[in-house]
Write an enzyme that holds these catalytic residues in place. Structure first.
Site, PDB file in Angstrom:
ATOM      1  CD  GLU A  60      -1.328  -2.320   2.126  1.00 14.08           C
ATOM      2  OE1 GLU A  60      -2.120  -2.937   2.844  1.00 14.08           O
ATOM      3  OE2 GLU A  60      -0.102  -2.603   2.057  1.00 14.08           O
ATOM      4  CB  ALA A 117      13.918 -36.307 -11.375  1.00 14.40           C
TER       5      ALA A 117
END
Length: 348
Positions: free
Chosen positions: A52, A156
């Site tokens: 902000e 993997a």
């Protein structure tokens, strides 16, 4: 819908803080006047200005703020931390309308920012793209609601679903390509810590750093029940803070901290408690089958990335199996297919 359009822009902006905002959440903010964006900002790094503040600073004509709407992906803070409360700033700048993606789960905010804005007479809308905004800060939410780090598994596996051949030494089997290996290093940079087991540390001697990607090195975590790992391993080189969970007490050494835990009790809850106390919000698990299976069997994981590789290993170390309620998405990176799982059991 107009509100959703600007909130999507908030989410896009917020993602720029992925590597540096933690332990704070990623937040984006957009200021709109008469259908035109006049200011944008995001939380760049922990300790710095909030989204902000940066959005307000970017507005060329501050007089327009009194007739504008600010969109912010997360409830403006109402407490003093390293920066003043953003809710107070929005009131001070006389911004009349605030549109918020989701409420802050952090106990020191948790609706107080919204109440403060409404008590000051501001129009506040909450819940625009709420699920997307919550997904953006899922690590922050997990840490503050479940009181543990957000856990990501990765491995993997070969075409015949093996992750390694049985070894007593020698070089590890390389399944990832140079490009998907780079992607692994990117994920390391996005996490506070990275964990491996004793066997992987001893056989593969990994450094667990981000040497193939720009970003900070994660804190290294290794399990070593009997303190049997050789002192000359890469993870003990002192370059990166390293935590060793062991069944014994041991004196700390340069950048290496030993933490005794009871290996005869459930191990992972003990480790999660220690990591929570150290404000470690996210951990990437890069271990072998035993460590990965332990997290999966305990249901203690939030995301998993499985790289599907074309090689046939005909090996003896089978890949783990995800068996808890999970969503699975197929992704493609650098010519490889990845299975991206999210653990639905832990969704808040």
């Amino acid at each position: 819908m107009e509100e959703e359009k600007y909130m999507r822009r908030c989410i896009e902006l917020a993602q720029n803080g992925r590597n540096n905002a933690a332990p704070n959440p990623m937040v984006g903010a957009v200021i709109v006047h008469n259908g035109r964006i006049i200011g944008e900002g995001y939380h760049v790094r922990a300790g710095g200005a909030h989204a902000e503040v940066n959005a307000i600073r970017s507005v060329e004509d501050p007089s327009l703020l009194k007739r504008s709407t600010i969109y912010v992906s997360l409830e403006p803070c109402s407490h003093y931390g390293k920066t003043p409360p953003c809710a107070d700033l929005l009131i001070e700048k006389q911004i009349p309308r605030i549109v918020i993606g989701c409420q802050d789960p952090f106990s020191e905010v948790a609706g107080r920012g919204i109440d403060k804005l409404r008590d000051a007479g501001r129009e506040v809308t909450v819940g625009v793209l709420e699920q997307e905004c919550k997904a953006l800060i899922r690590r922050f939410i997990t840490f503050h609601t479940l009181r543990r780090p957000y856990i990501t598994l990765k491995w993997a596996e070969s075409a015949d679903r093996f992750i390694d051949r049985e070894r007593t030494g020698g070089r590890p089997v390389i399944l990832s390509s140079p490009f998907t290996s780079m992607l692994t290093h990117k994920r390391r940079a996005e996490n506070d810590a990275i964990m491996t087991g004793r066997r992987t540390a001893q056989l593969d001697n990994p450094s667990l750093t981000t040497r193939h990607w720009h970003g900070r090195n994660p804190i290294r975590i290794v399990l070593d029940r009997s303190l049997s790992l050789p002192a000359n391993l890469e993870i003990f080189n002192g370059d990166v803070p390293t935590l060793v969970f062991s069944g014994r007490e041991a004196p700390d050494r340069e950048n290496v901290t030993y933490i005794p835990v009871d290996f005869n009790e459930r191990l992972l809850p003990q480790i999660m408690e220690h990591l929570y106390r150290r404000n470690i919000q996210s951990v990437l698990i890069e271990g072998g089958k035993q460590l990965l299976d332990t997290f999966i069997n305990d249901g203690l994981w939030d995301e998993a990335f499985v790289e599907k590789c074309p090689q046939l290993l005909k090996g003896s170390v089978k890949a783990p199996d995800i068996h808890s309620p999970a969503n699975c998405f197929i992704e493609n990176h650098f010519g490889r297919m990845f299975l991206h799982y999210t653990n639905e059991s832990n969704v808040k």
